[in-house]
Design an enzyme around this catalytic site. Structure first.
Site, PDB file in Angstrom:
ATOM      1  N   CYS A  34      63.996  20.556 -40.282  1.00 37.66           N
ATOM      2  CA  CYS A  34      64.479  19.456 -41.124  1.00 37.66           C
ATOM      3  C   CYS A  34      65.015  18.277 -40.314  1.00 37.66           C
ATOM      4  O   CYS A  34      65.229  17.194 -40.860  1.00 37.66           O
ATOM      5  CB  CYS A  34      65.543  19.973 -42.087  1.00 37.66           C
TER       6      CYS A  34
ATOM      7  N   ASN B  92      63.948  19.841 -51.371  1.00 33.19           N
ATOM      8  CA  ASN B  92      64.049  19.809 -49.922  1.00 33.19           C
ATOM      9  C   ASN B  92      62.644  19.880 -49.333  1.00 33.19           C
ATOM     10  O   ASN B  92      61.990  20.913 -49.400  1.00 33.19           O
ATOM     11  CB  ASN B  92      64.896  21.004 -49.455  1.00 33.19           C
TER      12      ASN B  92
ATOM     13  N   HIS C 256      68.825  13.860 -44.613  1.00 31.49           N
ATOM     14  CA  HIS C 256      67.893  14.897 -45.035  1.00 31.49           C
ATOM     15  C   HIS C 256      68.297  15.372 -46.422  1.00 31.49           C
ATOM     16  O   HIS C 256      69.462  15.683 -46.673  1.00 31.49           O
ATOM     17  CB  HIS C 256      67.916  16.041 -44.030  1.00 31.49           C
TER      18      HIS C 256
END
Length: 332
Positions: A117, A288, A258
């Site tokens: 990520c 996500n 993020h």
């Protein structure tokens, strides 16, 4: 070949892939014991997109790169470097070269970078160094992941979080440097908090020789530890990056984190004393998407006319590794 154009980098184009298939929280409630209210109140996510049978990491990343190149008013033949941030390539040897071929960017060197990520931030900083030292002039940085390939759909702690996506930016060598500051960090001692790990078994090969054969297991995560890590480390790395940039928090126009959990975004913004209207959030629609989340959000805000040339943007990625980092840049 050197391109003596100065020692800076400009951010001149963005793009993202458009996925049409969405999996809502209500859809998920038919798969595992959960509800829209349970997911939304804990994460801020309402739906996530899933790549269809005809879509691949390469096809989505290529679409995002094409959009960014077009916005930058360049042609694929102008691109010297392609850096693909992904943890889910179509080919374990890498997908960047497939993207190079699909784009028709014959002059570009292409490689994958894996930092989960944090990947897009790490890849942006990496590409910028090639431009700053004059080796290349135009670079495409792509963040793309298809995490739904690796989700355990019976595990409601993780299956509600992840979606598929791809976003990209074009960086160009420039006289004035718009990458104002950055900081990158890793802590492998916390690796087991978030994993997509290989598991193998020994098989006889010849005589007493054995070989390992196996595959990768679904995503596992210690959500509480990852949350604690993010709310502590992300403000710290952003503050260090701002210090390197010589900027105060109030001089930042947009914060793009993020897109992991809305509570993390809220906690980081509160610590940095940034008002909610300056914090970019699109996780309600996308979930996500790992390395794709920052460039996806950036492209959405740019194309909506919210982010304008000259705006100062603070970004931070954090996740598996564990890795985390921040980059402060000026758009346009």
């Amino acid at each position: 070949m050197l391109h003596p154009t100065g020692n800076g980098v400009a951010f001149i184009g963005s793009g993202s892939a458009r996925l049409t298939t969405a999996l809502s929280n209500d859809d998920l409630s038919q798969i595992v014991e959960t509800s829209d209210e349970w997911i939304a109140t804990r994460t801020g996510i309402r739906q996530r997109h899933i790549a269809g049978p005809a879509e691949s990491l390469q096809s989505l990343a290529t679409a995002a790169a094409r959009g960014a190149i077009a916005m930058a008013q360049l042609q694929p033949a102008d691109i010297d470097l392609i850096v693909l941030a992904t943890s889910t390539p179509d080919d374990l040897f890498g997908s960047a070269c497939q993207i190079q071929a699909a784009l028709g960017a014959q002059r570009a060197v292409a490689f994958d970078l894996t930092a989960a990520c944090s990947g897009f931030v790490f890849a942006t900083v990496t590409a910028a160094q090639f431009l700053r030292n004059g080796v290349y002039r135009n670079a495409v940085v792509i963040g793309a992941d298809l995490l739904t390939r690796w989700v355990d759909w019976a595990d409601r702690r993780t299956c509600v979080l992840f979606g598929d996506g791809a976003g990209a930016v074009v960086l160009q060598a420039a006289e004035r440097d718009r990458l104002l500051g950055f900081e990158l960090c890793s802590d492998g001692s916390m690796n087991d908090c978030l994993t997509l790990s290989y598991q193998g078994e020994s098989q006889p090969l010849a005589g007493e020789l054995t070989v390992q054969k196996g595959g990768f297991q679904p995503i596992t995560m210690n959500g509480r530890e990852v949350y604690r890590f993010a709310v502590n480390r992300v403000p710290e790395v952003l503050e260090k990056s701002l210090f390197h940039a010589g900027l105060a928090t109030e001089e930042i126009d947009w914060l793009i984190l993020h897109q992991a959990n809305q509570r993390i975004l809220d906690a980081v913004a509160k610590r940095l004393k940034l008002p909610p209207e300056r914090v970019v959030s699109n996780m309600a629609k996308h979930g996500n998407t790992s390395a794709a989340s920052i460039p996806l959000a950036l492209d959405e805000w740019v194309r909506a006319g919210k982010i304008k040339s000259g705006d100062k943007i603070a970004t931070s990625g954090f996740g598996a590794g564990l890795t985390w980092g921040a980059a402060i840049f000026e758009w346009g």
